[in-house]
Scaffold this motif. Structure first.
Motif, PDB file in Angstrom:
ATOM      1  N   MET A   1      41.701  32.381  25.662  1.00  0.00           N
ATOM      2  CA  MET A   1      42.771  32.633  26.604  1.00  0.00           C
ATOM      3  C   MET A   1      43.292  31.343  27.212  1.00  0.00           C
ATOM      4  O   MET A   1      44.142  31.375  28.057  1.00  0.00           O
ATOM      5  CB  MET A   1      42.300  33.560  27.711  1.00  0.00           C
ATOM      6  CG  MET A   1      41.946  34.957  27.224  1.00  0.00           C
ATOM      7  SD  MET A   1      43.372  35.771  26.563  1.00  0.00           S
ATOM      8  CE  MET A   1      43.963  36.560  28.007  1.00  0.00           C
ATOM      9  N   GLY A   2      42.753  30.213  26.828  1.00  0.00           N
ATOM     10  CA  GLY A   2      43.297  28.964  27.303  1.00  0.00           C
ATOM     11  C   GLY A   2      42.648  28.409  28.546  1.00  0.00           C
ATOM     12  O   GLY A   2      43.228  27.555  29.200  1.00  0.00           O
ATOM     13  N   GLY A   3      41.436  28.854  28.901  1.00  0.00           N
ATOM     14  CA  GLY A   3      40.746  28.300  30.049  1.00  0.00           C
ATOM     15  C   GLY A   3      40.315  26.863  29.786  1.00  0.00           C
ATOM     16  O   GLY A   3      40.245  26.405  28.650  1.00  0.00           O
ATOM     17  N   GLU A   4      40.008  26.136  30.860  1.00  0.00           N
ATOM     18  CA  GLU A   4      39.621  24.731  30.749  1.00  0.00           C
ATOM     19  C   GLU A   4      38.312  24.527  31.511  1.00  0.00           C
ATOM     20  O   GLU A   4      38.149  25.024  32.623  1.00  0.00           O
ATOM     21  CB  GLU A   4      40.733  23.875  31.363  1.00  0.00           C
ATOM     22  CG  GLU A   4      40.468  22.416  31.393  1.00  0.00           C
ATOM     23  CD  GLU A   4      41.591  21.655  32.103  1.00  0.00           C
ATOM     24  OE1 GLU A   4      41.409  20.451  32.295  1.00  0.00           O
ATOM     25  OE2 GLU A   4      42.616  22.258  32.477  1.00  0.00           O
ATOM     26  N   LEU A   5      37.365  23.810  30.895  1.00  0.00           N
ATOM     27  CA  LEU A   5      36.094  23.509  31.551  1.00  0.00           C
ATOM     28  C   LEU A   5      36.210  22.186  32.298  1.00  0.00           C
ATOM     29  O   LEU A   5      36.786  21.220  31.785  1.00  0.00           O
ATOM     30  CB  LEU A   5      34.977  23.425  30.515  1.00  0.00           C
ATOM     31  CG  LEU A   5      34.715  24.695  29.717  1.00  0.00           C
ATOM     32  CD1 LEU A   5      33.612  24.445  28.691  1.00  0.00           C
ATOM     33  CD2 LEU A   5      34.346  25.843  30.625  1.00  0.00           C
ATOM     34  N   LEU A   6      35.629  22.154  33.501  1.00  0.00           N
ATOM     35  CA  LEU A   6      35.672  20.955  34.351  1.00  0.00           C
ATOM     36  C   LEU A   6      34.298  20.701  34.937  1.00  0.00           C
ATOM     37  O   LEU A   6      33.501  21.632  35.095  1.00  0.00           O
ATOM     38  CB  LEU A   6      36.618  21.178  35.534  1.00  0.00           C
ATOM     39  CG  LEU A   6      38.027  21.670  35.290  1.00  0.00           C
ATOM     40  CD1 LEU A   6      38.640  22.123  36.598  1.00  0.00           C
ATOM     41  CD2 LEU A   6      38.844  20.537  34.713  1.00  0.00           C
ATOM     42  N   PRO A   7      34.034  19.463  35.350  1.00  0.00           N
ATOM     43  CA  PRO A   7      32.816  19.221  36.136  1.00  0.00           C
ATOM     44  C   PRO A   7      32.931  19.995  37.457  1.00  0.00           C
ATOM     45  O   PRO A   7      34.031  20.117  38.015  1.00  0.00           O
ATOM     46  CB  PRO A   7      32.844  17.712  36.384  1.00  0.00           C
ATOM     47  CG  PRO A   7      33.769  17.155  35.349  1.00  0.00           C
ATOM     48  CD  PRO A   7      34.766  18.229  35.052  1.00  0.00           C
ATOM     49  N   PRO A   8      31.843  20.542  37.941  1.00  0.00           N
ATOM     50  CA  PRO A   8      31.905  21.367  39.168  1.00  0.00           C
ATOM     51  C   PRO A   8      32.504  20.652  40.370  1.00  0.00           C
ATOM     52  O   PRO A   8      33.162  21.277  41.195  1.00  0.00           O
ATOM     53  CB  PRO A   8      30.453  21.750  39.432  1.00  0.00           C
ATOM     54  CG  PRO A   8      29.668  21.307  38.275  1.00  0.00           C
ATOM     55  CD  PRO A   8      30.509  20.436  37.413  1.00  0.00           C
ATOM     56  N   ASP A   9      32.321  19.331  40.468  1.00  0.00           N
ATOM     57  CA  ASP A   9      32.855  18.612  41.626  1.00  0.00           C
ATOM     58  C   ASP A   9      34.367  18.427  41.568  1.00  0.00           C
ATOM     59  O   ASP A   9      34.990  18.010  42.540  1.00  0.00           O
ATOM     60  CB  ASP A   9      32.157  17.255  41.788  1.00  0.00           C
ATOM     61  CG  ASP A   9      32.304  16.363  40.560  1.00  0.00           C
ATOM     62  OD1 ASP A   9      32.494  16.887  39.446  1.00  0.00           O
ATOM     63  OD2 ASP A   9      32.210  15.136  40.732  1.00  0.00           O
ATOM     64  N   GLU A  10      34.989  18.772  40.426  1.00  0.00           N
ATOM     65  CA  GLU A  10      36.450  18.699  40.294  1.00  0.00           C
ATOM     66  C   GLU A  10      37.109  20.073  40.448  1.00  0.00           C
ATOM     67  O   GLU A  10      38.316  20.202  40.269  1.00  0.00           O
ATOM     68  CB  GLU A  10      36.824  18.092  38.942  1.00  0.00           C
ATOM     69  CG  GLU A  10      36.435  16.643  38.791  1.00  0.00           C
ATOM     70  CD  GLU A  10      36.818  16.072  37.437  1.00  0.00           C
ATOM     71  OE1 GLU A  10      37.707  16.638  36.759  1.00  0.00           O
ATOM     72  OE2 GLU A  10      36.220  15.042  37.060  1.00  0.00           O
ATOM     73  N   ALA A  11      36.321  21.077  40.775  1.00  0.00           N
ATOM     74  CA  ALA A  11      36.835  22.442  40.903  1.00  0.00           C
ATOM     75  C   ALA A  11      37.790  22.561  42.080  1.00  0.00           C
ATOM     76  O   ALA A  11      37.550  22.000  43.156  1.00  0.00           O
ATOM     77  CB  ALA A  11      35.687  23.427  41.070  1.00  0.00           C
ATOM     78  N   GLY A  12      38.865  23.276  41.848  1.00  0.00           N
ATOM     79  CA  GLY A  12      39.813  23.570  42.905  1.00  0.00           C
ATOM     80  C   GLY A  12      39.519  24.929  43.508  1.00  0.00           C
ATOM     81  O   GLY A  12      38.605  25.637  43.061  1.00  0.00           O
ATOM     82  N   PRO A  13      40.291  25.330  44.492  1.00  0.00           N
ATOM     83  CA  PRO A  13      40.028  26.601  45.174  1.00  0.00           C
ATOM     84  C   PRO A  13      40.212  27.829  44.274  1.00  0.00           C
ATOM     85  O   PRO A  13      39.593  28.868  44.524  1.00  0.00           O
ATOM     86  CB  PRO A  13      41.028  26.611  46.332  1.00  0.00           C
ATOM     87  CG  PRO A  13      42.048  25.580  45.985  1.00  0.00           C
ATOM     88  CD  PRO A  13      41.397  24.596  45.078  1.00  0.00           C
ATOM     89  N   ASP A  14      41.012  27.726  43.222  1.00  0.00           N
ATOM     90  CA  ASP A  14      41.230  28.863  42.328  1.00  0.00           C
ATOM     91  C   ASP A  14      40.334  28.836  41.094  1.00  0.00           C
ATOM     92  O   ASP A  14      40.395  29.742  40.261  1.00  0.00           O
ATOM     93  CB  ASP A  14      42.693  28.919  41.877  1.00  0.00           C
ATOM     94  CG  ASP A  14      43.635  29.220  43.033  1.00  0.00           C
ATOM     95  OD1 ASP A  14      43.208  29.919  43.972  1.00  0.00           O
ATOM     96  OD2 ASP A  14      44.790  28.762  42.991  1.00  0.00           O
ATOM     97  N   VAL A  28      35.369  26.561  35.652  1.00  0.00           N
ATOM     98  CA  VAL A  28      36.330  27.066  34.676  1.00  0.00           C
ATOM     99  C   VAL A  28      37.669  27.231  35.372  1.00  0.00           C
ATOM    100  O   VAL A  28      37.769  27.918  36.395  1.00  0.00           O
ATOM    101  CB  VAL A  28      35.882  28.425  34.087  1.00  0.00           C
ATOM    102  CG1 VAL A  28      36.903  28.931  33.085  1.00  0.00           C
ATOM    103  CG2 VAL A  28      34.502  28.302  33.450  1.00  0.00           C
ATOM    104  N   ARG A  29      38.672  26.579  34.831  1.00  0.00           N
ATOM    105  CA  ARG A  29      40.033  26.715  35.345  1.00  0.00           C
ATOM    106  C   ARG A  29      40.748  27.696  34.429  1.00  0.00           C
ATOM    107  O   ARG A  29      40.971  27.423  33.250  1.00  0.00           O
ATOM    108  CB  ARG A  29      40.752  25.376  35.369  1.00  0.00           C
ATOM    109  CG  ARG A  29      42.189  25.489  35.884  1.00  0.00           C
ATOM    110  CD  ARG A  29      42.739  24.154  36.303  1.00  0.00           C
ATOM    111  NE  ARG A  29      41.964  23.672  37.462  1.00  0.00           N
ATOM    112  CZ  ARG A  29      41.808  22.392  37.754  1.00  0.00           C
ATOM    113  NH1 ARG A  29      42.355  21.462  37.017  1.00  0.00           N
ATOM    114  NH2 ARG A  29      41.099  22.025  38.807  1.00  0.00           N
ATOM    115  N   LEU A  30      41.045  28.854  34.971  1.00  0.00           N
ATOM    116  CA  LEU A  30      41.732  29.880  34.203  1.00  0.00           C
ATOM    117  C   LEU A  30      43.223  29.578  34.151  1.00  0.00           C
ATOM    118  O   LEU A  30      43.775  29.045  35.114  1.00  0.00           O
ATOM    119  CB  LEU A  30      41.484  31.260  34.821  1.00  0.00           C
ATOM    120  CG  LEU A  30      40.012  31.670  34.866  1.00  0.00           C
ATOM    121  CD1 LEU A  30      39.862  32.972  35.632  1.00  0.00           C
ATOM    122  CD2 LEU A  30      39.442  31.805  33.466  1.00  0.00           C
ATOM    123  N   PRO A  31      43.863  29.909  33.049  1.00  0.00           N
ATOM    124  CA  PRO A  31      45.297  29.639  32.953  1.00  0.00           C
ATOM    125  C   PRO A  31      46.075  30.595  33.840  1.00  0.00           C
ATOM    126  O   PRO A  31      45.568  31.625  34.268  1.00  0.00           O
ATOM    127  CB  PRO A  31      45.599  29.903  31.478  1.00  0.00           C
ATOM    128  CG  PRO A  31      44.585  30.918  31.079  1.00  0.00           C
ATOM    129  CD  PRO A  31      43.341  30.568  31.868  1.00  0.00           C
TER     130      PRO A  31
END
Length: 102
Positions: A1-14, A28-31
């Motif tokens: 579905m196009g999600g993106e994996l990030l380091p936890p310290d770069e996570a945004g509120p969504d 996980v940054r969901l599209p």
């Protein structure tokens, strides 16, 4: 579905942070939903092996039924996006949707 994996310290509120044994492991940054719709349409096209616009009317109606079940028309401009992918008008998509409800 196009999600993106990030380091936890770069996570945004969504973003969704996943933890393992009490420690944050990955975010996980969901599209955006509109981007997901594009991914769904592309996957349907790959599965069928032809552009969605080349399908016959019955197959296009089936595509609309599947997309409705997946919530595609709750996305802003969802009808327009689907109509464009199918090579039909918005009016035709609405007719396909109403046909199933009758």
């Amino acid at each position: 579905m196009g999600g993106e994996l990030l380091p936890p310290d770069e996570a945004g509120p969504d973003d969704v942070v996943l933890a393992w044994e009490g420690a944050d492991v990955v975010a996980v940054r969901l599209p955006q939903l509109a981007d997901s719709l594009d991914h769904i349409l592309a996957a349907m096209e790959r599965k069928r092996g032809v552009p969605l616009a080349d399908l016959d009317r019955k197959a296009k109606q089936e595509v609309v039924r599947v997309l409705e079940a997946r919530g595609a028309f709750s996305v802003r401009h969802g009808v327009e996006t689907v109509a464009s992918a199918l090579g039909v008008s918005r009016f035709t998509v609405y007719n396909y949707l109403n046909r199933d409800k009758a």
